[in-house]
Structures are given as C-alpha cells and as structure tokens.
Design a protein around this motif. Structure first.
Motif, PDB file in Angstrom:
ATOM      1  N   GLN A 126       0.829  -1.207   0.000  1.00 37.19           N
ATOM      2  CA  GLN A 126       0.000   0.000   0.000  1.00 37.19           C
ATOM      3  C   GLN A 126       0.862   1.256   0.000  1.00 37.19           C
ATOM      4  O   GLN A 126       0.569   2.230  -0.716  1.00 37.19           O
ATOM      5  CB  GLN A 126      -0.921  -0.011   1.224  1.00 37.19           C
ATOM      6  N   GLN A 127       1.958   1.233   0.776  1.00 38.95           N
ATOM      7  CA  GLN A 127       2.851   2.397   0.830  1.00 38.95           C
ATOM      8  C   GLN A 127       3.539   2.635  -0.499  1.00 38.95           C
ATOM      9  O   GLN A 127       3.647   3.770  -0.968  1.00 38.95           O
ATOM     10  CB  GLN A 127       3.892   2.199   1.929  1.00 38.95           C
ATOM     11  N   VAL A 128       4.014   1.570  -1.112  1.00 43.69           N
ATOM     12  CA  VAL A 128       4.705   1.719  -2.397  1.00 43.69           C
ATOM     13  C   VAL A 128       3.734   2.221  -3.462  1.00 43.69           C
ATOM     14  O   VAL A 128       4.066   3.111  -4.261  1.00 43.69           O
ATOM     15  CB  VAL A 128       5.346   0.384  -2.833  1.00 43.69           C
ATOM     16  N   GLU A 129       2.533   1.681  -3.473  1.00 47.90           N
ATOM     17  CA  GLU A 129       1.551   2.114  -4.461  1.00 47.90           C
ATOM     18  C   GLU A 129       1.186   3.583  -4.263  1.00 47.90           C
ATOM     19  O   GLU A 129       1.103   4.353  -5.229  1.00 47.90           O
ATOM     20  CB  GLU A 129       0.296   1.253  -4.379  1.00 47.90           C
ATOM     21  N   ALA A 130       1.000   4.002  -2.995  1.00 52.58           N
ATOM     22  CA  ALA A 130       0.623   5.390  -2.712  1.00 52.58           C
ATOM     23  C   ALA A 130       1.744   6.363  -3.077  1.00 52.58           C
ATOM     24  O   ALA A 130       1.486   7.456  -3.600  1.00 52.58           O
ATOM     25  CB  ALA A 130       0.256   5.529  -1.235  1.00 52.58           C
ATOM     26  N   ARG A 131       2.993   5.977  -2.804  1.00 51.15           N
ATOM     27  CA  ARG A 131       4.122   6.891  -3.030  1.00 51.15           C
ATOM     28  C   ARG A 131       4.615   6.890  -4.470  1.00 51.15           C
ATOM     29  O   ARG A 131       5.056   7.917  -4.984  1.00 51.15           O
ATOM     30  CB  ARG A 131       5.283   6.512  -2.108  1.00 51.15           C
TER      31      ARG A 131
END
Length: 244
Positions: free
Chosen positions: A74-79
């Motif tokens: 989720q963090q990689v996708e958001a950033r």
C-alpha cells in the motif's frame, strides 16, 4: 527507462548483502526502498545512505507477516504507483551443525521455509500487480549454489559434503519457484531470475566467506538491471549459468 526513473525494493536490507545491494543500485541512480523487518533499523540504514547523497527510502517489511507485506504494498503504491525491481534478499540459516540431515528439528524446517520460501512467494505475489505496472519489471530471488540438486548429488562437487538440509532445500524450492514464475511471465515485460551471491563474508557464516560483501551484491544488481534481451528463468553466479 533509465536507472534514474526506476523504483526498486530490496528485502532483508538492513545489513550484509541486502544493504550493499541497496547501495549499489542507488549508486546507479535507482530510487531504492530499503526494506527491513525492524523499521527502526531500516530507517537508520537509509539515513546513512541518504547522507551520502543516495536516493534511498526506508520501509518496514517482514516477509513472514501478511499484514506487514500488505502495508508495504500500500505504501509503495501510494508513493510511487508501481515497482520496477523486486529483490527477494531476506533469508535465514537455522540448521544445527551438530545434527545429521535427518536430525534437524521440525521447527528448524518450518521457520526456514517460512522466511526463505513462503516469504519470497508471499512478497512476490503481493507486489506482482505493481511490477506489472512497470515498463520493464525485474524480480531477483537470492538463492545459493547450495540449492543446486545437481551439485549436491555429484560426489565430485565442492558442495557435496556441505549438507545444511533445511537451508539447502529451501533454496532449491526458491529455484523451482523461479522457474514456475518465469513460465507465467514469459510473455510479459517482467523477467525473474535466481542467483547465487557467492560465498560471502557475512554474519550468516560468521565472516568465513571467500569474497567481500560488495562482490556478493553484484550478481543481484546485474540481474536487476538487465534490458529486454536479458534472461528469464535463469540461475546465475556473476555471468555463469549454474546447474539446477
């Protein structure tokens, strides 16, 4: 796509080969996510590399924890919206050298496979959608020459007498997973390969390796940066193809 445009994630990257892999990728301009089970250690390691002007970012990721993997995705996708390179570096060696092959405990087998095999599969499955968003996704599975069944069954091989079974068999499984996944991805822009880093001087072997940590990271980095003509579904040490 230039290296400066690429986003990479390296698991088990707070020390040893993983940390050096992060450093070498970042030195080419790749933006690298330094992933560690202990986020505090990942932050400390990332800050040191950032102080050297390298494009490194810390992320918490325990490959044995489904919630941790999901959070990292989720963090990689958001950033970043995608992932270009995934290096499955995290691994453990728990075999008791005082025990024979048949004497290793069930706990040793289960813990070893949980990290070295199921952790690799779970992490790859979770990040695969983001890798498919890359123009040229790359997956590198850090295995070992100790995963070679061909060499283990050859009395003339230099690893013939080196039987740490839970670790060895886990790396054989990583190799087999790589072959299966490569078949799935053969018509895509993603390439997956498995590598032997060499007998590296790390904490895992008490510093008794034959080559330095920087040398041990080079095969992972090379396979992470291959172009569209590079291999898919191979097993390598440097430029050498290893026997399965």
């Amino acid at each position: 796509m230039t290296t400066q445009d690429k986003i990479a994630l390296v698991t088990g990257a707070t020390r040893g080969i993983g940390l050096e892999t992060v450093r070498q990728l970042a030195e080419t301009g790749v933006h690298v996510l330094l992933a560690g089970r202990d986020r505090g250690k990942a932050v400390d390691a990332a800050l040191k590399l950032q102080s050297q002007g390298l494009p490194v970012e810390a992320i918490g990721l325990d490959v044995t924890d489904a919630d941790s993997i999901a959070s990292a995705v989720q963090q990689v996708e958001a950033r970043h919206g995608r992932l270009d390179i995934l290096i499955n570096n995290a691994g453990i060696l728990l075999d008791d050298p005082a025990q024979k092959v048949s004497g290793q405990s069930q706990q040793t087998w289960r813990k070893t496979f949980d990290t070295n095999v199921f952790g690799v599969i779970a992490t790859t499955q979770a990040f695969l959608p983001l890798l498919h968003k890359s123009a040229a996704g790359r997956i590198v599975n850090v295995s070992s020459i100790l995963g070679s069944n061909a060499l283990h069954s050859d009395p003339a091989s230099f690893i013939y007498d080196f039987k740490v079974p839970a670790y060895n068999v886990s790396k054989s499984a990583v190799n087999a997973w790589t072959v299966q996944l490569a078949y799935e991805l053969k018509d895509s822009t993603i390439k997956v390969n498995t590598i032997h880093p060499g007998y590296v001087q790390t904490d895992m072997n008490g510093g008794e390796g034959e080559i330095s940590v920087p040398e041990g990271a080079r095969t992972s980095v090379r396979l992470a940066l291959i172009d569209e003509d590079g291999p898919n579904g191979g097993y390598y040490y440097r430029d050498e193809v290893l026997p399965w």
